[in-house]
Write an enzyme that holds these catalytic residues in place. Structure first.
Site, PDB file in Angstrom:
ATOM      1  N   ASP A   2     -10.301   4.114   4.986  1.00  0.00           N
ATOM      2  CA  ASP A   2     -10.862   2.766   4.863  1.00  0.00           C
ATOM      3  C   ASP A   2     -12.391   2.789   4.983  1.00  0.00           C
ATOM      4  OD1 ASP A   2      -9.296   0.661   4.138  1.00  0.00           O
ATOM      5  OD2 ASP A   2      -8.689   0.102   6.175  1.00  0.00           O
ATOM      6  N   GLN A  60      -4.096  -0.980   9.994  1.00  0.00           N
ATOM      7  CA  GLN A  60      -4.102  -2.282   9.314  1.00  0.00           C
ATOM      8  C   GLN A  60      -4.782  -3.332  10.199  1.00  0.00           C
ATOM      9  OE1 GLN A  60      -3.146  -2.934   6.144  1.00  0.00           O
ATOM     10  NE2 GLN A  60      -3.783  -5.056   6.408  1.00  0.00           N
ATOM     11  N   LYS A  80       0.837  -1.215   0.000  1.00  0.00           N
ATOM     12  CA  LYS A  80       0.000   0.000   0.000  1.00  0.00           C
ATOM     13  C   LYS A  80       0.868   1.260   0.000  1.00  0.00           C
ATOM     14  CE  LYS A  80      -3.865  -2.172   2.432  1.00  0.00           C
ATOM     15  NZ  LYS A  80      -4.533  -2.390   3.727  1.00  0.00           N
TER      16      LYS A  80
END
Ligand code: NAP
Length: 311
Positions: A125, A102, A58
């Site tokens: 997210d 994460q 990422k």
């Protein structure tokens, strides 16, 4: 985007992901003309190798697309308080546009407290309740990256969504639930299956679009799939030996070869070889949905930079 596999056309995400990354590059340049480039901060707790490799790809992709990206590592066993303090620091840092924690977290952490703690305008997210609510009201701000990628792939491939029967296996906050909202907003008739669903193969056979996001290798066999259906495999399962595979996958030459050559095989939730003969479309693992997840994260990071100063 499409190759042939058995009877099914393969839906590969790489080509569309590259197009999206081009758009991100242009967006990042535009943001940088009036200030700093978009900046992503990833918080990585512990030393799970799969998480570390996702985070590395990422941040690398963000940098290649003209964004700034950094990872803050918290050691294994870090307290929930220390993770929440890092989130607060990122929320307050005017140079950070997007914050990503994460997942999965280590045991002892409450994922909902983490979602609640994110600044909703930096939540790339799309997991903060404000962003979840906006998505479900049909006015999305940040859409979770994997479901956004799945919808983009279906649309780009010309697979009709409006009026289609869509069945999703999995009801997680990060894949199943937001995908159900996105497909409903596009006029699909959506059914969500989970571990308590009865007669799951029969339910799945009603699908024009079947999405598997359970994290169970080879769960979806040909008996789950209606002829001609579009099958999207979100699952990423690591098999270190053939014994880790369910019996019906152990004859797969593809898996045997990957384990022999690399010491492990990545497989999805779909029995790719069996389902390819029935489906109309199928995504491979790897190379299907994964590249789009990363591209959508970058897109959200540019969006977050545009919200800078917060209206
Ligand atoms: P998760 O939070 O573990 O959720 C799994 C869901 O699947 C749950 O709703 C669970 O039901 C359901 N489920 C589990 N076993 C089942 C079964 N035998 N039959 C029917 N439903 C079943 O997982 P997630 O975070 O959504 O991720 C799912 C998979 O996608 C994982 O393999 C993950 O690695 C992968 N993933 C890939 C990407 C990508 O970019 N390619 C991104 C995200 C996730 P209950 O709710 O009843 O427990």
């Amino acid at each position: 985007m499409a190759g042939k596999s058995g009877g099914a056309r393969q839906l590969e995400g790489g080509g569309l992901a590259e197009k999206l990354r081009e758009q991100v590059r242009a967006g990042a340049l535009e943001v940088a003309r009036t200030g700093n480039p978009p900046k992503l901060r990833v918080l990585l707790l512990g030393h799970d190798p799969a998480s570390a490799s996702y985070v590395a790809s990422k941040t690398r992709a963000a940098q290649q697309a003209g964004c700034l990206a950094e990872t803050i590592r918290l050691p294994t066993g870090s307290s929930p308080g220390s993770l929440l303090a890092e989130i607060d620091r990122a929320n307050r840092d005017p140079e950070v546009d997007g914050v990503l924690v994460q997942l999965p977290l280590e045991p002892g952490h409450d994922v909902r407290r983490v979602f609640d703690a994110l600044d909703p305008k930096k939540d790339v997210d799309g997991l903060h309740p404000e962003n979840v609510g906006l998505l479900h009201q049909g006015r999305p701000r940040f859409v979770p990256c994997t479901p956004a990628g799945i919808v983009a792939l279906l649309e780009d491939s010309g697979i009709p969504i409006a009026g289609a029967a869509a069945v999703i296996i999995g009801r997680s906050e990060i894949v199943g639930k937001p995908l159900a909202a996105l497909l409903t907003a596009r006029d699909a008739t959506v059914t969500v299956c989970h571990s308590r669903t009865r007669n799951i193969a029969a339910v799945c056979r009603t699908a024009d679009i079947l999405v598997a996001a359970a994290g169970k290798p080879g769960l979806v066999t040909s008996e789950f799939v209606r002829e001609g259906a579009a099958v999207v495999d979100v699952g990423v399962n690591r098999l270190a030996s053939l014994e880790d595979a369910p019996p019906h996958l152990r004859g797969s030459e593809r898996i045997r070869q990957a384990i022999a050559e690399k010491g492990r095989a990545l497989v999805g939730d779909v029995d790719f070889d069996g389902v390819s003969g029935v489906a109309g479309w199928i995504t491979p693992v790897p190379g299907g949905v994964g590249p789009l997840t990363v591209a959508m994260l970058l897109k959200n990071t540019v969006e977050a930079a545009r919200l800078r100063g917060g209206e």
